[in-house]
Design a protein around this motif. Structure first.
Motif, short mmCIF file in Angstrom:
data_model
loop_
_atom_site.label_atom_id
_atom_site.label_comp_id
_atom_site.label_asym_id
_atom_site.label_seq_id
_atom_site.Cartn_x
_atom_site.Cartn_y
_atom_site.Cartn_z
N MET A 1 0.85 -1.19 0.00
CA MET A 1 0.00 0.00 0.00
C MET A 1 0.89 1.24 0.00
N SER A 2 0.71 2.11 -0.96
CA SER A 2 1.39 3.39 -0.97
C SER A 2 0.53 4.39 -0.22
N LEU A 3 1.17 5.06 0.74
CA LEU A 3 0.41 5.97 1.59
C LEU A 3 0.63 7.42 1.21
N VAL A 4 0.87 7.69 -0.05
CA VAL A 4 1.01 9.06 -0.51
C VAL A 4 -0.28 9.81 -0.23
N GLY A 5 -0.15 10.96 0.41
CA GLY A 5 -1.33 11.75 0.75
C GLY A 5 -1.89 11.43 2.12
N LEU A 6 -1.43 10.34 2.73
CA LEU A 6 -1.90 9.97 4.06
C LEU A 6 -0.85 10.40 5.07
N ARG A 7 -1.27 11.10 6.10
CA ARG A 7 -0.33 11.59 7.10
C ARG A 7 0.30 10.43 7.85
N LEU A 8 1.63 10.52 8.01
CA LEU A 8 2.35 9.46 8.70
C LEU A 8 1.95 9.41 10.17
N ASP A 9 1.67 10.58 10.77
CA ASP A 9 1.31 10.57 12.18
C ASP A 9 -0.09 10.02 12.44
N SER A 10 -0.81 9.68 11.36
CA SER A 10 -2.09 8.98 11.56
C SER A 10 -1.86 7.48 11.76
N LEU A 11 -0.64 7.02 11.43
CA LEU A 11 -0.30 5.61 11.62
C LEU A 11 0.45 5.37 12.92
N VAL A 12 1.40 6.30 13.22
CA VAL A 12 2.25 6.13 14.40
C VAL A 12 2.40 7.46 15.12
N SER A 13 2.76 7.38 16.38
CA SER A 13 3.07 8.58 17.16
C SER A 13 4.54 8.51 17.56
N LEU A 14 5.19 9.66 17.61
CA LEU A 14 6.58 9.73 18.02
C LEU A 14 6.84 11.10 18.62
N GLU A 15 7.17 11.13 19.90
CA GLU A 15 7.56 12.37 20.56
C GLU A 15 8.57 12.01 21.64
N ARG A 16 9.82 12.26 21.29
CA ARG A 16 10.95 11.92 22.14
C ARG A 16 11.83 13.15 22.31
N PRO A 17 12.76 13.17 23.29
CA PRO A 17 13.64 14.32 23.43
C PRO A 17 14.38 14.61 22.12
N GLY A 18 14.11 15.76 21.55
CA GLY A 18 14.75 16.16 20.31
C GLY A 18 14.16 15.58 19.05
N ALA A 19 13.10 14.79 19.14
CA ALA A 19 12.50 14.18 17.95
C ALA A 19 10.99 14.18 18.08
N LYS A 20 10.32 14.61 17.01
CA LYS A 20 8.86 14.66 17.04
C LYS A 20 8.31 14.45 15.64
N LEU A 21 7.29 13.59 15.54
CA LEU A 21 6.60 13.37 14.28
C LEU A 21 5.34 14.23 14.26
#
Length: 354
Positions: free
Chosen positions: A198-218
């Motif tokens: 499945m190509s997810l072009v146009g679909l937000r990546l943060d709708s699939l996963v969450s990531l919020e770490r020191p110095g890194a955020k999706l």
């Protein structure tokens, strides 16, 4: 007999005078050397001591730092290569020495220079630090560069539920203030049940996963990496003026502040093609306090860059050879890194403090 005794007494007196003069001469020479040992030579003329100096405290907060052709690691395989970098190691608490046994209590203030994160080092940064927490929905990243694009292969667990699926990302890296923004415009999840690929072009990546770490955020479809905070152990100050990708990896070029003068370092002539030079200020290594620092860490093999791991510095330096020169310089020859970032064991010398 009396003449013989008198002659012996005279000889003894002359010997004592000679011994006293030799001791006096040694003390005079030591006094001259001490003047050099306790002379502050910061690489910036306007970097003043904040308190009166003494034998146990130079009065300066921070140690001048010069990297030349060095592989600098913070822990494990997380780090970068620097062709050259100038700046300061600064304790978080004023009045304290820079303590290599407590890297979390210092920061690196970069004045100018360049660092390069190879694809392997970028992969290590993600796998060993950014994604290394139990709730992560991303894992096993492998990064590579294709022209001006950063390619990522790994695994994703959408919404943290179900099986891990192969993930492929492709996009560019752009500098935006204090952030390096990775913007994938191609997102593919392979092996999706009933759909194959499945190509997810146009679909937000943060709708699939969450990531919020020191110095890194999706956020949306962008992964923000704050270069001040994203590395473990040590914060990095300084301003990146440009970044780019090539076959070597991700380049970050730090620039001096407007109007700031270049730092002037004076490493020893025997520094060679790969070294770390620490100049002025107070440094603590192996529980040894070195005031008015003049410390050279030099690659033992001139054809290989010095690999220095801040977290495991004891293992790195203990496997090398250390000497103290008459001018007070600590001179350490460091053997090349072995398999998996280890060090090759050789005989070690003695060290002392001033």
């Amino acid at each position: 007999m009396r003449a013989i005794i008198a002659a012996l007494l005279g000889l003894a007196a002359a010997t004592q005078v000679h011994a006293d003069s030799a001791i006096d001469r040694q003390q005079r020479e030591l006094g001259v050397l001490r003047q050099g040992w306790y002379q502050q030579t910061p690489p910036a003329a306007d970097y003043k001591a904040t308190r009166p100096g003494s034998l146990r405290d130079s009065g300066q907060d921070g140690v001048g730092l010069l990297l030349h052709n060095v592989d600098m690691y913070f822990q494990d395989g997380i780090g970068f290569h620097s062709p050259e970098l100038k700046g300061w190691l600064v304790p978080l608490k004023a009045g304290e020495p820079v303590d290599f046994d407590r890297p979390q209590d210092m920061r690196i203030e970069v004045s100018e220079g360049e660092v390069i994160l190879s694809p392997e080092q970028l992969s290590n940064l993600f796998n060993q630090h950014i994604l290394a927490y139990p709730e992560s929905m991303l894992r096993d990243f492998s990064l590579s560069v294709d022209g001006d694009r950063l390619l990522v292969s790994g695994e994703v667990q959408p919404l943290g539920i179900g099986p891990w699926l192969p993930l492929r990302l492709s996009g560019t890296v752009k500098l935006d203030g204090d952030n390096l923004d990775y913007r994938p415009d191609s997102v593919k999840v392979l092996g999706v049940p009933s759909y194959g690929a499945m190509s997810l072009v146009g679909l937000r990546l943060d709708s699939l996963v969450s990531l919020e770490r020191p110095g890194a955020k999706l956020e949306d479809n962008v992964m923000h990496l704050n270069y001040h905070k994203v590395f473990p152990l040590v914060g990095i100050d300084g301003q990146v003026e440009s970044s780019w990708l090539d076959a070597k990896g991700l380049h970050l070029k730090f620039a001096r502040k407007p109007g700031a003068q270049a730092l002037a370092f004076a490493p020893p002539l025997q520094a060679g093609p790969s070294y770390i030079w620490l100049q002025s200020g107070d440094l603590k290594i192996f529980e040894i306090l070195i005031t008015y620092s003049q410390v050279l860490l030099k690659a033992e093999q001139p054809d290989q860059p010095l690999a220095f791991n801040l977290k495991d510095y004891r293992k790195v330096l203990a496997s090398g050879i250390t000497q103290v020169n008459e001018d007070g310089t600590f001179f350490m020859r460091v053997p090349p890194a072995g398999p998996a970032g280890g060090v090759r064991l050789v005989s070690s010398g003695n060290g002392s403090s001033r």
